[in-house]
Design an enzyme around this catalytic site. Structure first.
Site, short mmCIF file in Angstrom:
data_model
loop_
_atom_site.label_atom_id
_atom_site.label_comp_id
_atom_site.label_asym_id
_atom_site.label_seq_id
_atom_site.Cartn_x
_atom_site.Cartn_y
_atom_site.Cartn_z
N SER A 139 0.96 -1.19 -0.08
CA SER A 139 0.16 0.16 0.11
C SER A 139 0.96 1.19 0.10
CB SER A 139 -0.92 -0.02 1.22
OG SER A 139 -1.79 1.19 1.39
N TYR A 152 -2.50 -1.39 9.98
CA TYR A 152 -2.54 -1.62 8.49
C TYR A 152 -1.04 -1.19 8.14
CZ TYR A 152 -3.99 -0.88 3.77
OH TYR A 152 -4.14 -1.07 2.42
#
Length: 254
Positions: A139, A152
Site C-alpha cells: 500500500s 494496517y
C-alpha cells in the site's frame, strides 16, 4: 504483457482489486486460481472467465487451506508460476494508543502473516515449475507514515520488507518477488470509508481523484510476466503520485 500458459493464484480474487487482477491475467493468456472466502462471488467470477479460471475457497490465515489450494492448483493446471498476495483488510481508523490489541493483531495476521504463509506454500511449487513470480500487494501506507493506520501501516511496511528479504533469498532460484503499493483505489472495501470516484474529490494526489482497480492491473501483469525477468525486490507505487509529495495546493495553502 504476455502471460501465456502461466498459472497464477490470486488471493482475495472474488471482487475489487483481486477480481481485476484475475481478469487481467486471463486476458493476457494466463490461467488463474481465485482464492477467497467469498464462495458465491468467487465462483461467479471464475465461471465468467471460463476454463482458464478456477475458484478455490481460501482462508489466507489458515495454513491447511494454503497447502490444499496449492496442491489443487498443481493438480488442476499442472504447475504454479505466480502468486498475487492481495487479500487483506483495511485500517481501523484508530490512533495508535487507542487501537485495541486484538484489532491490531487481526490486521497484522490478515495483511502480513498471510503473505508469509502464502509464500511458504507457493515457493516449493514454483521450484518444481523452474521459477516464478510473486507480487505482494502492499500500500502507499507501506511507503509513508499514514495517520490512523497503525495496524494496517505496520503490516504494509512489513509486506514491503518481507518482499525484499524473499527477493534476496530466492533470486538464484529464478523466483522474483516484488511489491505493488496502491494509493486510494475505489473498491468494495474502500467504498465503506466514503471514497467516491468523482474528479477532484481526492486533492491529496496530483490526479485529484482515487484510482480504479483496472489502473493497477498493468503493474501486476508486468511483474508476473517475463518482461520483468530482471526485476526483483522492487516496490512499485501506483498511487496517482500521492507518495511523490504534497500537491501545489497543499504547499501554497490554497
Amino acid at each position: 504483457m504476455n502471460l501465456k500458459d502461466k498459472v497464477v493464484i490470486v488471493t482475495g480474487g472474488a471482487r475489487g482489486l483481486g477480481e481485476a487482477f484475475a481478469r487481467g491475467i486471463v486476458r493476457e493468456g494466463g490461467r488463474v486460481v481465485i482464492g477467497d472466502l467469498l464462495d458465491v462471488e468467487g465462483s461467479a467470477v471464475a465461471k465468467d472467465l471460463g476454463p482458464d479460471a478456477l475458484f478455490l475457497h481460501l482462508d489466507v490465515t489458515d495454513a491447511d487451506n494454503w497447502e490444499r489450494v496449492v496442491a489443487q492448483t498443481e493438480e488442476h493446471f499442472g504447475r504454479l508460476d505466480g502468486l498475487v498476495n492481495n487479500a487483506g483488510v483495511t485500517a481501523s481508523g484508530t490512533p495508535v494508543v487507542d487501537e485495541p490489541l486484538d484489532s491490531f493483531q487481526r490486521i497484522i495476521q490478515l495483511n502480513l502473516v498471510s503473505v508469509h504463509t502464502g509464500m511458504h506454500f507457493a515457493v516449493p511449487a514454483m521450484r518444481r515449475a523452474g521459477g516464478g513470480s510473486i507480487v505482494n500487494i502492499s500500500s502507499a501506507a507501506g511507503l509513508i507514515g499514514l495517520a490512523l493506520t497503525s495496524g494496517y501501516g505496520a503490516a504494509k511496511w512489513g509486506v514491503r520488507g518481507l518482499t525484499k528479504v524473499a527477493a534476496v533469498e530466492l533470486g538464484r532460484e529464478r523466483i522474483r518477488v516484488n511489491s505493488v503499493h496502491p494509493g486510494m483505489v475505489l473498491t468494495p472495501m474502500t467504498a465503506s470509508i466514503g471514497l467516491v470516484p468523482d474528479e477532484g474529490a481526492f486533492p491529496n494526489n496530483p490526479y485529484r481523484r482515487v484510482g480504479k482497480p483496472e489502473e493497477l492491473v498493468g503493474a501486476v501483469t508486468y511483474l508476473l510476466s517475463d518482461a520483468a525477468s530482471y526485476t526483483t525486490g522492487a516496490e512499485l507505487a501506483v498511487d496517482g503520485g500521492w507518495t511523490a509529495g504534497p500537491t501545489v495546493e497543499y504547499v501554497m495553502g490554497q
